[in-house]
Scaffold this active site. Sequence first.
Site, PDB file in Angstrom:
ATOM      1  CB  CYS A   3     -12.015  29.255  11.088  1.00 49.49           C
ATOM      2  SG  CYS A   3     -13.420  28.232  11.578  1.00 49.49           S
ATOM      3  CB  CYS A   6     -10.191  26.871  13.542  1.00 47.19           C
ATOM      4  SG  CYS A   6     -10.589  25.718  12.199  1.00 47.19           S
ATOM      5  CG  ASP A  29     -25.307  28.905  19.901  1.00 53.12           C
ATOM      6  OD1 ASP A  29     -25.247  28.426  18.764  1.00 53.12           O
ATOM      7  OD2 ASP A  29     -25.395  30.146  20.118  1.00 53.12           O
ATOM      8  CG  HIS A  45     -12.027  24.721   8.574  1.00 55.89           C
ATOM      9  ND1 HIS A  45     -12.657  25.704   9.305  1.00 55.89           N
ATOM     10  CD2 HIS A  45     -12.488  24.839   7.303  1.00 55.89           C
ATOM     11  CE1 HIS A  45     -13.440  26.399   8.502  1.00 55.89           C
ATOM     12  NE2 HIS A  45     -13.357  25.892   7.278  1.00 55.89           N
ATOM     13  CG  ASN A  85     -28.538  26.729   9.912  1.00 57.58           C
ATOM     14  OD1 ASN A  85     -29.620  26.234   9.624  1.00 57.58           O
ATOM     15  ND2 ASN A  85     -28.323  27.321  11.085  1.00 57.58           N
ATOM     16  N   GLY A  91     -28.578  30.067   5.963  1.00 54.65           N
ATOM     17  CA  GLY A  91     -28.396  30.891   7.165  1.00 54.65           C
ATOM     18  C   GLY A  91     -27.167  30.536   7.974  1.00 54.65           C
ATOM     19  CG  HIS A  96     -15.402  24.821  11.933  1.00 59.56           C
ATOM     20  ND1 HIS A  96     -14.038  24.853  12.170  1.00 59.56           N
ATOM     21  CD2 HIS A  96     -15.819  23.617  12.397  1.00 59.56           C
ATOM     22  CE1 HIS A  96     -13.642  23.725  12.735  1.00 59.56           C
ATOM     23  NE2 HIS A  96     -14.707  22.957  12.890  1.00 59.56           N
ATOM     24  CG  HIS A  98     -21.940  24.897  13.313  1.00 54.96           C
ATOM     25  ND1 HIS A  98     -21.343  25.604  12.294  1.00 54.96           N
ATOM     26  CD2 HIS A  98     -23.129  25.517  13.545  1.00 54.96           C
ATOM     27  CE1 HIS A  98     -22.120  26.612  11.936  1.00 54.96           C
ATOM     28  NE2 HIS A  98     -23.220  26.572  12.671  1.00 54.96           N
ATOM     29  CG  HIS A 100     -27.279  24.735  15.487  1.00 57.25           C
ATOM     30  ND1 HIS A 100     -27.121  25.943  16.137  1.00 57.25           N
ATOM     31  CD2 HIS A 100     -26.840  24.940  14.223  1.00 57.25           C
ATOM     32  CE1 HIS A 100     -26.617  26.839  15.294  1.00 57.25           C
ATOM     33  NE2 HIS A 100     -26.436  26.255  14.123  1.00 57.25           N
TER      34      HIS A 100
HETATM   35  P1  5GP Z   1     -24.970  29.137  12.272  1.00 58.91           P
HETATM   36  O1  5GP Z   1     -25.782  30.405  12.219  1.00 58.91           O
HETATM   37  O2  5GP Z   1     -23.695  29.270  11.484  1.00 58.91           O
HETATM   38  O3  5GP Z   1     -25.742  27.891  11.926  1.00 58.91           O
HETATM   39  O4  5GP Z   1     -24.588  28.926  13.792  1.00 58.91           O
HETATM   40  C1  5GP Z   1     -23.513  29.586  14.400  1.00 58.91           C
HETATM   41  C2  5GP Z   1     -23.808  29.584  15.865  1.00 58.91           C
HETATM   42  O5  5GP Z   1     -22.612  29.928  16.535  1.00 58.91           O
HETATM   43  C3  5GP Z   1     -24.870  30.598  16.296  1.00 58.91           C
HETATM   44  O6  5GP Z   1     -25.953  29.925  16.923  1.00 58.91           O
HETATM   45  C4  5GP Z   1     -24.118  31.518  17.271  1.00 58.91           C
HETATM   46  O7  5GP Z   1     -24.900  31.892  18.384  1.00 58.91           O
HETATM   47  C5  5GP Z   1     -22.922  30.679  17.676  1.00 58.91           C
HETATM   48  N1  5GP Z   1     -21.743  31.452  18.016  1.00 58.91           N
HETATM   49  C6  5GP Z   1     -21.229  32.510  17.340  1.00 58.91           C
HETATM   50  N2  5GP Z   1     -20.102  32.953  17.925  1.00 58.91           N
HETATM   51  C7  5GP Z   1     -19.895  32.154  19.010  1.00 58.91           C
HETATM   52  C8  5GP Z   1     -18.889  32.109  20.021  1.00 58.91           C
HETATM   53  O8  5GP Z   1     -17.936  32.898  20.046  1.00 58.91           O
HETATM   54  N3  5GP Z   1     -19.012  31.161  20.982  1.00 58.91           N
HETATM   55  C9  5GP Z   1     -20.045  30.257  20.982  1.00 58.91           C
HETATM   56  N4  5GP Z   1     -20.080  29.352  21.970  1.00 58.91           N
HETATM   57  N5  5GP Z   1     -21.016  30.260  20.039  1.00 58.91           N
HETATM   58  C10 5GP Z   1     -20.943  31.194  19.064  1.00 58.91           C
HETATM   59 ZN    ZN Z   2     -12.648  26.154  11.293  1.00 56.93          ZN
END
Ligand code: 5GP
Ligand code: ZN
Length: 112
Positions: A3, A6, A29, A45, A85, A91, A96, A98, A100
């Site tokens: 993950c 994680c 991000d 997690h 999301n 999307g 994991h 999170h 935003h």
């Molecule tokens: P999701 O699309 O799952 O709601 O959001 C995942 C977010 O994680 C995306 O906005 C993406 O830019 C961010 N993200 C993906 N990989 C990494 C990473 O390695 N480091 C950081 N800081 N953000 C990441």
């Molecule tokens: Zn995780």
Amino acid sequence: MDCLFCKIVAGEIPSTKVYEDDNVLAFKDINPNAPVHVLVIPKTHIDSVDCVDANNIDVVSKVIVAIPTVAKECGLANGYRVITNVGEDGGQSVKHLHFHILGGEKLPVKLA
Ligand code: 5GP
Ligand code: ZN
């Protein structure tokens, strides 16, 4: 577990931290969609909001409680948006939980 977040919690992948406590980590991000774009996560997690239950609500509540602190530290006195999301249709790309935090400008799209 394989993950990404994680691994960020474990320090195996670097991140730009903006807040940390025993249960919660917030970091920038990597691909920001607003002048301020921070992710707030539990250190343990949890897949997504769809997996929140009586066993993990305590840590989830600590993540929620951290949100205004993170927003304040990021200077978002004029408001911000919190998005989480869930799953394929929602999307979610990282499985994991999170939240935003987006802000630093008048945000353009409003879906809800
Ligand atoms: P999701 O699309 O799952 O709601 O959001 C995942 C977010 O994680 C995306 O906005 C993406 O830019 C961010 N993200 C993906 N990989 C990494 C990473 O390695 N480091 C950081 N800081 N953000 C990441
Ligand atoms: Zn995780």
